[in-house]
Design a protein around this motif. Structure first.
Motif, PDB file in Angstrom:
ATOM      1  N   GLN A 290     -13.433 -27.119 -16.845  1.00  0.00           N
ATOM      2  CA  GLN A 290     -11.887 -28.283 -16.672  1.00  0.00           C
ATOM      3  C   GLN A 290     -10.803 -27.601 -17.620  1.00  0.00           C
ATOM      4  O   GLN A 290      -9.781 -28.485 -18.034  1.00  0.00           O
ATOM      5  N   THR A 291     -11.261 -27.058 -18.124  1.00  0.00           N
ATOM      6  CA  THR A 291     -10.147 -26.022 -19.557  1.00  0.00           C
ATOM      7  C   THR A 291      -9.999 -25.051 -19.184  1.00  0.00           C
ATOM      8  O   THR A 291     -10.835 -24.153 -18.731  1.00  0.00           O
ATOM      9  N   GLU A 292      -8.802 -24.116 -19.245  1.00  0.00           N
ATOM     10  CA  GLU A 292      -8.645 -22.774 -19.367  1.00  0.00           C
ATOM     11  C   GLU A 292      -9.001 -22.056 -20.015  1.00  0.00           C
ATOM     12  O   GLU A 292     -10.021 -20.489 -20.002  1.00  0.00           O
ATOM     13  N   ASP A 293      -9.759 -22.460 -21.393  1.00  0.00           N
ATOM     14  CA  ASP A 293     -10.798 -21.646 -21.493  1.00  0.00           C
ATOM     15  C   ASP A 293     -11.907 -21.884 -22.022  1.00  0.00           C
ATOM     16  O   ASP A 293     -12.912 -20.542 -21.290  1.00  0.00           O
ATOM     17  N   GLY A 294     -12.497 -22.972 -21.058  1.00  0.00           N
ATOM     18  CA  GLY A 294     -14.022 -23.106 -20.502  1.00  0.00           C
ATOM     19  C   GLY A 294     -13.789 -22.140 -18.762  1.00  0.00           C
ATOM     20  O   GLY A 294     -15.015 -21.455 -19.356  1.00  0.00           O
ATOM     21  N   LEU A 295     -13.005 -22.049 -18.793  1.00  0.00           N
ATOM     22  CA  LEU A 295     -12.845 -21.085 -17.679  1.00  0.00           C
ATOM     23  C   LEU A 295     -12.909 -19.930 -17.419  1.00  0.00           C
ATOM     24  O   LEU A 295     -13.858 -19.128 -16.967  1.00  0.00           O
TER      25      LEU A 295
ATOM     26  N   THR B 188     -24.219 -21.081 -22.870  1.00  0.00           N
ATOM     27  CA  THR B 188     -22.393 -21.374 -22.673  1.00  0.00           C
ATOM     28  C   THR B 188     -22.455 -22.953 -22.440  1.00  0.00           C
ATOM     29  O   THR B 188     -21.565 -23.821 -22.855  1.00  0.00           O
ATOM     30  N   ILE B 189     -23.205 -23.653 -21.591  1.00  0.00           N
ATOM     31  CA  ILE B 189     -23.516 -25.443 -21.284  1.00  0.00           C
ATOM     32  C   ILE B 189     -23.522 -25.866 -22.504  1.00  0.00           C
ATOM     33  O   ILE B 189     -22.378 -26.955 -22.738  1.00  0.00           O
ATOM     34  N   VAL B 190     -24.261 -26.027 -23.090  1.00  0.00           N
ATOM     35  CA  VAL B 190     -24.654 -26.540 -24.280  1.00  0.00           C
ATOM     36  C   VAL B 190     -23.240 -26.356 -25.643  1.00  0.00           C
ATOM     37  O   VAL B 190     -22.688 -27.555 -25.403  1.00  0.00           O
ATOM     38  N   GLU B 191     -23.127 -25.632 -25.508  1.00  0.00           N
ATOM     39  CA  GLU B 191     -21.313 -25.544 -26.700  1.00  0.00           C
ATOM     40  C   GLU B 191     -20.742 -25.800 -25.660  1.00  0.00           C
ATOM     41  O   GLU B 191     -19.787 -26.696 -26.525  1.00  0.00           O
ATOM     42  N   LEU B 192     -20.274 -25.715 -24.583  1.00  0.00           N
ATOM     43  CA  LEU B 192     -18.747 -26.044 -24.099  1.00  0.00           C
ATOM     44  C   LEU B 192     -19.190 -27.886 -23.918  1.00  0.00           C
ATOM     45  O   LEU B 192     -18.190 -28.610 -23.694  1.00  0.00           O
TER      46      LEU B 192
ATOM     47  N   LEU C   2     -26.295 -33.820 -21.341  1.00  0.00           N
ATOM     48  CA  LEU C   2     -27.001 -32.867 -21.011  1.00  0.00           C
ATOM     49  C   LEU C   2     -28.135 -33.234 -20.780  1.00  0.00           C
ATOM     50  O   LEU C   2     -28.040 -34.452 -21.457  1.00  0.00           O
ATOM     51  N   PRO C   3     -28.941 -32.485 -19.573  1.00  0.00           N
ATOM     52  CA  PRO C   3     -30.240 -33.627 -19.445  1.00  0.00           C
ATOM     53  C   PRO C   3     -31.260 -32.588 -21.104  1.00  0.00           C
ATOM     54  O   PRO C   3     -32.333 -32.633 -21.569  1.00  0.00           O
ATOM     55  N   ALA C   4     -30.928 -31.723 -21.209  1.00  0.00           N
ATOM     56  CA  ALA C   4     -31.492 -31.061 -22.521  1.00  0.00           C
ATOM     57  C   ALA C   4     -30.475 -30.032 -23.508  1.00  0.00           C
ATOM     58  O   ALA C   4     -29.312 -29.911 -22.416  1.00  0.00           O
ATOM     59  N   THR C   5     -30.818 -30.161 -24.902  1.00  0.00           N
ATOM     60  CA  THR C   5     -29.239 -29.440 -25.672  1.00  0.00           C
ATOM     61  C   THR C   5     -30.417 -27.956 -26.158  1.00  0.00           C
ATOM     62  O   THR C   5     -28.709 -27.317 -26.529  1.00  0.00           O
ATOM     63  N   ASP C   6     -31.469 -27.776 -25.929  1.00  0.00           N
ATOM     64  CA  ASP C   6     -31.753 -26.624 -25.511  1.00  0.00           C
ATOM     65  C   ASP C   6     -31.614 -25.787 -24.645  1.00  0.00           C
ATOM     66  O   ASP C   6     -32.152 -26.106 -23.839  1.00  0.00           O
ATOM     67  N   PRO C   7     -30.878 -24.632 -25.154  1.00  0.00           N
ATOM     68  CA  PRO C   7     -30.764 -23.658 -23.674  1.00  0.00           C
ATOM     69  C   PRO C   7     -31.377 -23.259 -23.166  1.00  0.00           C
ATOM     70  O   PRO C   7     -31.551 -22.999 -21.935  1.00  0.00           O
ATOM     71  N   ASP C   8     -33.298 -23.443 -23.867  1.00  0.00           N
ATOM     72  CA  ASP C   8     -34.207 -22.551 -22.705  1.00  0.00           C
ATOM     73  C   ASP C   8     -35.117 -23.675 -22.030  1.00  0.00           C
ATOM     74  O   ASP C   8     -34.722 -23.961 -21.008  1.00  0.00           O
ATOM     75  N   GLU C   9     -34.801 -25.140 -22.730  1.00  0.00           N
ATOM     76  CA  GLU C   9     -35.168 -26.507 -21.749  1.00  0.00           C
ATOM     77  C   GLU C   9     -34.257 -26.577 -21.080  1.00  0.00           C
ATOM     78  O   GLU C   9     -34.371 -26.656 -20.055  1.00  0.00           O
ATOM     79  N   LEU C  10     -32.412 -25.962 -21.610  1.00  0.00           N
ATOM     80  CA  LEU C  10     -31.848 -26.761 -20.375  1.00  0.00           C
ATOM     81  C   LEU C  10     -32.027 -25.652 -18.412  1.00  0.00           C
ATOM     82  O   LEU C  10     -31.441 -26.378 -18.009  1.00  0.00           O
TER      83      LEU C  10
ATOM     84  N   PHE D   3     -24.922 -29.504  -9.867  1.00  0.00           N
ATOM     85  CA  PHE D   3     -23.197 -28.800 -10.437  1.00  0.00           C
ATOM     86  C   PHE D   3     -22.789 -29.749 -11.249  1.00  0.00           C
ATOM     87  O   PHE D   3     -21.408 -29.766 -11.463  1.00  0.00           O
ATOM     88  N   ASP D   4     -22.419 -31.200 -11.555  1.00  0.00           N
ATOM     89  CA  ASP D   4     -21.838 -31.906 -12.079  1.00  0.00           C
ATOM     90  C   ASP D   4     -21.846 -31.708 -13.621  1.00  0.00           C
ATOM     91  O   ASP D   4     -20.581 -31.667 -14.126  1.00  0.00           O
ATOM     92  N   HIS D   5     -23.292 -31.226 -13.836  1.00  0.00           N
ATOM     93  CA  HIS D   5     -23.047 -30.182 -15.379  1.00  0.00           C
ATOM     94  C   HIS D   5     -22.371 -29.310 -15.467  1.00  0.00           C
ATOM     95  O   HIS D   5     -21.970 -28.875 -16.712  1.00  0.00           O
ATOM     96  N   THR D   6     -22.220 -28.105 -14.381  1.00  0.00           N
ATOM     97  CA  THR D   6     -21.708 -26.831 -14.779  1.00  0.00           C
ATOM     98  C   THR D   6     -20.255 -27.321 -14.419  1.00  0.00           C
ATOM     99  O   THR D   6     -19.074 -26.771 -15.636  1.00  0.00           O
ATOM    100  N   VAL D   7     -20.075 -27.601 -13.856  1.00  0.00           N
ATOM    101  CA  VAL D   7     -18.383 -28.056 -13.155  1.00  0.00           C
ATOM    102  C   VAL D   7     -17.313 -29.513 -14.414  1.00  0.00           C
ATOM    103  O   VAL D   7     -16.623 -28.795 -14.880  1.00  0.00           O
ATOM    104  N   ALA D   8     -18.068 -30.193 -15.060  1.00  0.00           N
ATOM    105  CA  ALA D   8     -17.753 -30.958 -16.453  1.00  0.00           C
ATOM    106  C   ALA D   8     -17.668 -30.312 -16.899  1.00  0.00           C
ATOM    107  O   ALA D   8     -16.378 -30.205 -17.973  1.00  0.00           O
TER     108      ALA D   8
END
Length: 386
Positions: A99-104, A51-55, A63-71, A91-96
């Motif tokens: 920031q939108t209604e859809d993301g939350l 989800t982090i990768v997609e958002l 992000l530090p990595a774009t492969d979900p397993d690696e991330l 948390f810099d990456h998760t909070v980022a």
């Protein structure tokens, strides 16, 4: 680990073939199906890596990595540096991406689904609305989006045969100066699924007394609070949480053991430790997270077991499932495998958590008597002491 006065949760195996089963392995196999209660779980610390990768891709966040397993591996490694400050940087990456209604809404929905799949029947999830305003949302829009996501996730879990209830804890960042505003937000949403207030963030140097007026307002409004304390700072932080913030629970509290000494006659509690134990102020202990931040050396030696044996009201929690690569099942499994916990211990922390949740008394009682105790009473196998 249990005292002789405590009743056994499980009887002898009804199937003779079970008698030869390794008791630890048998109990570990049972844990996923047992009902669990988590009181300390951060919404922005439980995202799915995919989800982090997609958002992040949608908003152009690097992000530090774009492969979900690696991330996912990166989050655990980065959070295992041994300091709370480095841990919080993840948390810099998760909070980022929240920031939108859809993301939350998506993050909240998936969190409810994931917790339910882990056997969690009641969860209190916390987050700081003030951290989700970068794209122009108001504080109330943030709350509404999260509550909508929880409702969707609860419905999705129910359709899959899993029952879960979620209470929201609104958090103020302790290094900021918005405590009064966030306290007012929590009170405004007490009929919108918000059941409590919290302060979080860098603990050392930012004591609860910075938000004393907020805690006074909440107390006068009969609204429960929990305070992060005794993780990066010591007993003085716990003392302020109890005596200044009038906290109903202590978030972590692992360093309360600094007020307990041992000599030839056994353990001796200091005045603060006595105060907390005598008044049954529960501790929201998070074994894996505490090891990562250096608050404990290992799960095997984590103070949760010592505090449990001394009669404190302890609960077991995940803190941040993403950063710790964990779940309630994993936390309980580690305590069984590394600290010698038994089935009765798992039952007791679930009952303690439910009893000290921010639900009303009748709702707590129903959760304990109709869901938790029956499940443990019918459990067979595992490691236990009669």
């Amino acid at each position: 680990m249990t005292s002789p006065s405590e009743p056994s949760v499980a009887d002898a195996p009804s199937d003779p073939s079970e008698a030869t089963t390794d008791p630890v392995a048998a109990l570990v196999a049972l844990i996923p199906s047992l009902p669990k209660v988590v009181l300390h779980d951060h919404l922005d610390g439980g995202l799915r890596p995919a989800t982090i990768v997609e958002l992040a891709a949608e908003i152009g966040h690097e992000l530090p990595a774009t492969d979900p397993d690696e991330l996912g591996r990166w989050f655990v490694e980065a959070a295992s540096s041994g300091t709370l400050e480095r841990y919080l940087e993840t948390f810099d990456h998760t909070v980022a991406v929240m920031q939108t209604e859809d993301g939350l809404r998506r993050v909240a929905r998936e969190s409810a689904v994931d917790l339910a799949a882990d056997g969690v029947v009641y969860a209190e999830q916390r987050y700081a609305p003030e951290q989700h305003l970068a794209k122009g949302l108001t504080l109330q829009q943030v709350v509404d989006a999260v509550q909508a996501g929880f409702a969707e996730g609860i419905a999705e879990a129910s359709a899959a045969g899993r029952s879960i209830r979620i209470g929201t804890l609104i958090t103020a960042m302790r290094h900021a100066d918005r405590g009064d505003e966030i306290a007012a937000l929590a009170l405004e949403n007490r009929d919108n699924g918000v059941v409590g207030f919290d302060i979080a963030g860098a603990e050392d140097g930012f004591p609860p007394s910075r938000h004393a007026s907020a805690f006074t307002t909440l107390g006068q409004a009969d609204f429960p609070t929990t305070v992060h304390a005794g993780e990066a700072a010591g007993v003085e932080s716990i003392a302020e949480a109890v005596h200044v913030a009038h906290a109903c629970r202590i978030g972590h509290g692992v360093r309360l053991v600094e007020d307990i000494t041992t000599d030839g006659l056994g353990d001796r509690l200091g005045t603060l430790a006595h105060w907390i134990r005598d008044r049954r102020i529960p501790l929201e202990l998070c074994p894996s997270s505490n090891v990562q931040t250096g608050a404990a050396e290992s799960v095997a030696t984590h103070p949760v077991t010592r505090l449990r044996n001394l009669g404190f009201a302890v609960t077991v929690n995940t803190d941040n499932r993403l950063q710790s690569g964990t779940s309630m099942t994993r936390e309980l499994t580690l305590l069984v495998e590394e600290a010698g916990w038994e089935l009765v211990d798992l039952r007791d922390v679930a009952v303690t958590a439910a009893a000290h949740s921010f639900l009303h008394h009748d709702e707590r009682s129903a959760l304990i008597d109709q869901v938790i105790r029956p499940a443990y009473a019918s459990a067979r196998g595992g490691r236990h002491r009669a």
